[in-house]
Structure formats: structure tokens, C-alpha cells
Design an enzyme around this catalytic site. Structure first.
Site, PDB file in Angstrom:
ATOM      1  N   CYS A 138       0.826  -1.215   0.000  1.00 13.29           N
ATOM      2  CA  CYS A 138       0.000   0.000   0.000  1.00 13.29           C
ATOM      3  C   CYS A 138       0.865   1.273   0.000  1.00 13.29           C
ATOM      4  O   CYS A 138       0.699   2.144  -0.857  1.00 13.29           O
ATOM      5  CB  CYS A 138      -0.976  -0.019   1.167  1.00 13.29           C
ATOM      6  SG  CYS A 138      -0.248  -0.449   2.753  1.00 13.29           S
TER       7      CYS A 138
HETATM    8  N1  LIG Z   1      -4.504  -4.080   4.788  1.00 15.78           N
HETATM    9  C1  LIG Z   1      -3.979  -3.425   3.749  1.00 15.78           C
HETATM   10  O1  LIG Z   1      -4.198  -2.207   3.600  1.00 15.78           O
HETATM   11  C2  LIG Z   1      -3.136  -4.139   2.729  1.00 15.78           C
HETATM   12  C3  LIG Z   1      -2.842  -3.476   1.519  1.00 15.78           C
HETATM   13  C4  LIG Z   1      -2.032  -4.118   0.570  1.00 15.78           C
HETATM   14  C5  LIG Z   1      -1.524  -5.379   0.840  1.00 15.78           C
HETATM   15  N2  LIG Z   1      -1.809  -5.995   2.033  1.00 15.78           N
HETATM   16  C6  LIG Z   1      -1.243  -7.313   2.253  1.00 15.78           C
HETATM   17  O2  LIG Z   1      -2.291  -8.256   2.049  1.00 15.78           O
HETATM   18  C7  LIG Z   1      -2.110  -9.350   2.932  1.00 15.78           C
HETATM   19  C8  LIG Z   1      -3.360  -9.496   3.786  1.00 15.78           C
HETATM   20  O3  LIG Z   1      -3.503  -8.297   4.552  1.00 15.78           O
HETATM   21  P1  LIG Z   1      -4.758  -8.047   5.478  1.00 15.78           P
HETATM   22  O4  LIG Z   1      -4.686  -6.645   5.934  1.00 15.78           O
HETATM   23  O5  LIG Z   1      -5.999  -8.531   4.809  1.00 15.78           O
HETATM   24  O6  LIG Z   1      -4.390  -9.025   6.708  1.00 15.78           O
HETATM   25  P2  LIG Z   1      -5.377  -9.651   7.772  1.00 15.78           P
HETATM   26  O7  LIG Z   1      -6.563  -8.756   7.942  1.00 15.78           O
HETATM   27  O8  LIG Z   1      -4.547  -9.972   8.953  1.00 15.78           O
HETATM   28  O9  LIG Z   1      -5.878 -11.002   7.092  1.00 15.78           O
HETATM   29  C9  LIG Z   1      -5.025 -12.069   6.721  1.00 15.78           C
HETATM   30  C10 LIG Z   1      -5.847 -13.346   6.706  1.00 15.78           C
HETATM   31  O10 LIG Z   1      -4.986 -14.438   6.351  1.00 15.78           O
HETATM   32  C11 LIG Z   1      -5.324 -15.586   7.123  1.00 15.78           C
HETATM   33  N3  LIG Z   1      -4.089 -16.135   7.686  1.00 15.78           N
HETATM   34  C12 LIG Z   1      -3.311 -15.600   8.660  1.00 15.78           C
HETATM   35  N4  LIG Z   1      -2.226 -16.363   8.864  1.00 15.78           N
HETATM   36  C13 LIG Z   1      -2.309 -17.397   7.998  1.00 15.78           C
HETATM   37  C14 LIG Z   1      -1.495 -18.532   7.734  1.00 15.78           C
HETATM   38  N5  LIG Z   1      -0.375 -18.758   8.432  1.00 15.78           N
HETATM   39  N6  LIG Z   1      -1.887 -19.395   6.775  1.00 15.78           N
HETATM   40  C15 LIG Z   1      -3.028 -19.192   6.108  1.00 15.78           C
HETATM   41  N7  LIG Z   1      -3.862 -18.141   6.326  1.00 15.78           N
HETATM   42  C16 LIG Z   1      -3.489 -17.253   7.249  1.00 15.78           C
HETATM   43  C17 LIG Z   1      -6.237 -15.158   8.255  1.00 15.78           C
HETATM   44  O11 LIG Z   1      -7.484 -15.806   8.087  1.00 15.78           O
HETATM   45  P3  LIG Z   1      -7.889 -17.110   8.948  1.00 15.78           P
HETATM   46  O12 LIG Z   1      -7.235 -16.983  10.309  1.00 15.78           O
HETATM   47  O13 LIG Z   1      -9.367 -17.041   8.998  1.00 15.78           O
HETATM   48  O14 LIG Z   1      -7.375 -18.280   8.165  1.00 15.78           O
HETATM   49  C18 LIG Z   1      -6.400 -13.659   8.090  1.00 15.78           C
HETATM   50  O15 LIG Z   1      -7.733 -13.244   8.159  1.00 15.78           O
HETATM   51  C19 LIG Z   1      -0.851  -9.045   3.764  1.00 15.78           C
HETATM   52  O16 LIG Z   1       0.258  -9.685   3.190  1.00 15.78           O
HETATM   53  C20 LIG Z   1      -0.729  -7.547   3.651  1.00 15.78           C
HETATM   54  O17 LIG Z   1       0.602  -7.102   3.814  1.00 15.78           O
HETATM   55  C21 LIG Z   1      -2.620  -5.414   2.963  1.00 15.78           C
END
Ligand SMILES: NC(=O)c1ccc[n+]([C@@H]2O[C@H](COP(=O)([O-])OP(=O)(O)OC[C@H]3O[C@@H](n4cnc5c(N)ncnc54)[C@H](OP(=O)(O)O)[C@@H]3O)[C@@H](O)[C@H]2O)c1
Length: 345
Positions: free
Chosen positions: A151
Site C-alpha cells: 500500500c
Molecule cells: N490491509 C492493507 O491495507 C493491505 C494493503 C495491501 C496489501 N496488504 C497485504 O495483504 C495481505 C493481507 O492483509 P490483510 O490486511 O488482509 O491481513 P489480515 O486482515 O490480517 O488477514 C489475513 C488473513 O490471512 C489468514 N491467515 C493468517 N495467517 C495465515 C497462515 N499462516 N496461513 C493461512 N492463512 C493465514 C487469516 O485468516 P484465517 O485466520 O481465517 O485463516 C487472516 O484473516 C498481507 O500480506 C498484507 O501485507 C494489505
């Protein structure tokens, strides 16, 4: 015919945005929204904006089940886990878009330094195309693995790429101060990101050590203007969506504001989500919930480029940009399913 898409990590904020964007996408059908913690639960129990919009439930299919039932995988998983979970699909040659940072950096050493871990699948890195459609649309069209930018990195790339392409960057260090919303930290509350500890304050974090720096240096270098590095101060701000970045870098030659506005307008002439503004400042409200970004370039009195950019971290900085790449990979118009304005105010 619709492409069948699986969203991995669908309980998170990135996963929720992917669901919001892809459920109404005209050329895509979401066939799986995976979760380890919520399998069997309707997605609308977690993402309340989807109540009445979809009957889909989270699931925990095996890799073999996903390979049999999907055409495309979009991962919204934490870095580290993402490279591991996506590897079988990448190896099989399935189209994969990864929102995490795991496949963005070509240099293993940079990955080790900035992510503080060894990459679990270095052999797959050469397959990845960096998912910045404003620079790499052609490469994304032919890619099987797209590493969607971070981001903050998106805000910085969009600020620097037009100047880099025009040969206007002198090659020194850039300086960036950027404020970000709480949703950038993901759905799980932690001590530094929980509402009570950040709602009434502005707090710098990961100062000069944020992991998005090396992908911007790599991307700006790919645009033809190597920069020496970026001194980056991220600041957590008391908003839910949005990034506002102020970017400065030495100019290679004097350029007035009007000339810079022309350079930026020409670079973004075919970019469907660009708003090059010169009549007002970029801001987060006017792009919230959308894939649009706003950018304004000027020059400072001592010959630096000065750019302000605004994006929605979850859309242009996350799920929306990933959908833009997905569209290109599927041979669709890159705006498919994304082409709507946000709300005002
Ligand atoms: N938030 C942003 O603004 C943003 C922007 C660009 C990119 N990103 C990237 O996108 C990715 C997701 O971000 P997010 O903000 O959506 O994170 P998040 O809200 O923490 O969600 C990540 C999801 O992945 C699952 N998870 C966690 N650990 C895992 C594992 N070891 N194996 C499999 N599933 C797992 C979890 O679901 P369950 O526990 O239900 O399985 C969790 O809900 C990250 O890499 C982040 O850096 C985020």
C-alpha cells in the site's frame, strides 16, 4: 464465460475487499473464500457490508480441491505464510495474484534484510511480475504470478514513476513522509494498532525501516531512474482508510510546476484510475473506497521534486490494484468491476 476465482485469507481486510469487488465483477465468479478459523461461516458474518449480497460461506478446501474448482487464485495472506500457501499453485502454472510482499523483490538479500526471514521458495521468484499496471501492464497480461505492490509502495511508486520515466530524477535519495489508516495493519488488533492506542494520536513507526522501501527502489529503477534509497517515515493516522504520502527527490534539471503537471498528465494519460490534480490538493476522502488515486507534482525552491499522492490503502493500495492485474491477466479491460466513484463527503 466467468473465470472461477478463489480468495485465500478471505476473513482479513484485504480478503473482504476482494470479496466486495469480485462478487459483483461482471467476468468473474467467486467460488471459494478460504479461512482456517471460520470455515462454514457465511462471509457476511465477518464482512457485514456483504449481508444480503452473497450466500457464500468461508471454506477450507485442500490444494487439490482448489486446483480442480478454480481458474485463478488471489492470495490475501500475511507475508511468509503467503509464499508457502501459494507455491503449489504457482508451480502448477495457475494464474496467481499475491497481495503479500513475498514475491515482490527480485533480490533474495533484500527480502532477508527487510522481511527478516529467508525466502521459502526462491526458485519461484523469477516467475513473478510486479503488479503495477501503470508501468507493467503488458508484462502483467502475460504473467502467471503477479506480486501486487504494497500500500505505501503504491503511493510512492505513483508519485515517482512519471518523473523517473521522464528522466527527471537525479538519482539521489528520496524522502517520504506518509500517513496511513488503521485498516493497513489488518483485521487483528495489536498493541500498536488497536483503536484506543491510535485513535487520538499520530504515531511514527518503522521509521527508516519499513519493508516497502526496497520494492519502490526496484520499481523506480525499472522505470529507468535508479535512486540511491528512500528515507521513509510512516505515520499511523486516526482514519480507517487511506494513505496520504508526501514524496521529495532531487530533480536532475529545473522544472516548473506547469512542466511537471504536463509530465504527470502525459504519463498517466491512459491510466484509468489516475487523477492528476493541480487545482486542489490530493486527499483521502475523494478516493475512499475506490481504485482511483490522486497525485500533484511541484518543484521546491531548491530544485527538488515534491509530490503529494492519495490512495485508498485497501483498494488502489491492495485489493483493487490486485483486481486490476487480475483483469489484465484474464485479457479483460483493466477497469472491469472497478470503474465507479466513491462517496462525497
Ligand atoms: N490491509 C492493507 O491495507 C493491505 C494493503 C495491501 C496489501 N496488504 C497485504 O495483504 C495481505 C493481507 O492483509 P490483510 O490486511 O488482509 O491481513 P489480515 O486482515 O490480517 O488477514 C489475513 C488473513 O490471512 C489468514 N491467515 C493468517 N495467517 C495465515 C497462515 N499462516 N496461513 C493461512 N492463512 C493465514 C487469516 O485468516 P484465517 O485466520 O481465517 O485463516 C487472516 O484473516 C498481507 O500480506 C498484507 O501485507 C494489505
Amino acid at each position: 464465460m466467468s473465470a472461477r476465482v478463489a480468495i485465500l485469507g478471505a476473513t482479513g481486510y484485504g480478503g473482504g475487499e476482494l470479496l466486495r469487488l469480485l462478487i459483483r465483477h461482471p467476468n468473474v465468479r467467486v467460488v471459494a473464500a478460504t479461512s482456517r478459523s471460520a470455515a462454514g461461516t457465511p462471509v457476511s458474518r465477518v464482512h457485514r457490508n456483504l449481508e444480503g449480497v452473497t450466500d457464500l460461506a468461508f471454506s477450507a478446501p485442500s490444494d487439490a480441491e482448489l486446483m480442480a474448482s478454480c481458474d485463478v487464485i488471489v492470495g490475501a495472506l500475511p507475508h511468509g505464510a503467503s509464499a508457502e500457501v501459494l507455491a503449489p499453485f504457482v508451480r502448477r502454472g495457475m494464474p496467481v495474484v499475491d497481495l503479500s510482499g513475498d514475491y515482490r523483490l527480485r533480490s533474495l538479500e533484500d527480502y532477508r534484510t527487510w522481511y527478516r526471514r529467508d525466502h521459502p521458495h526462491p526458485e519461484l521468484i523469477p516467475r513473478a511480475v510486479y503488479g503495477c499496471p501503470e508501468l507493467f501492464a503488458e508484462a502483467i497480461r502475460g504473467a502467471s504470478l503477479v506480486a501486487s505492490p504494497g500500500c505505501f509502495a503504491t503511493a510512492m511508486n505513483l508519485a515517482l514513476l512519471p518523473a523517473a520515466r521522464a528522466g527527471l530524477l537525479a538519482g539521489g535519495r528520496a524522502t517520504v513522509v506518509a500517513m496511513t489508516a488503521s485498516s493497513g495493519s489488518g483485521a487483528e488488533a495489536r498493541a500498536g494498532t488497536h483503536h484506543p492506542t491510535r485513535a487520538e494520536t499520530l504515531r511514527p513507526y518503522k521509521v527508516l525501516s519499513h519493508q516497502h522501501v526496497p520494492e519502490v527502489v526496484q520499481c523506480v529503477g525499472d522505470a529507468g531512474a535508479p535512486i540511491a534509497g528512500i528515507d521513509f517515515t510512516p505515520i499511523s493516522a486516526p482514519i480507517v482508510r487511506g494513505i496520504l504520502a508526501v514524496v521529495q527527490a532531487p530533480l536532475s534539471a529545473p522544472a516548473d510546476d506547469e512542466a511537471l503537471a504536463t509530465v504527470y498528465s502525459e504519463f498517466y494519460a491512459d491510466a484509468p484510475f489516475a487523477r492528476v490534480v493541480s487545482h486542489r490538493e490530493p486527499e483521502c476522502q475523494s478516493i475512499a473506497g475506490t481504485n482511483y488515486f490522486e497525485v500533484r507534482a511541484r518543484s521546491t525552491a531548491d530544485g527538488n521534486l515534491h509530490v503529494v499522492t492519495a490512495i485508498d490503502n485497501l483498494v488502489k493500495g491492495g485489493a483493487g490494484q490486485a483486481v486490476q492485474s487480475l483483469n489484465l491477466m484474464l485479457g479483460l479491460d483493466q477497469s472491469a468491476g472497478l470503474d465507479w466513484p466513491g462517496t462525497w463527503p
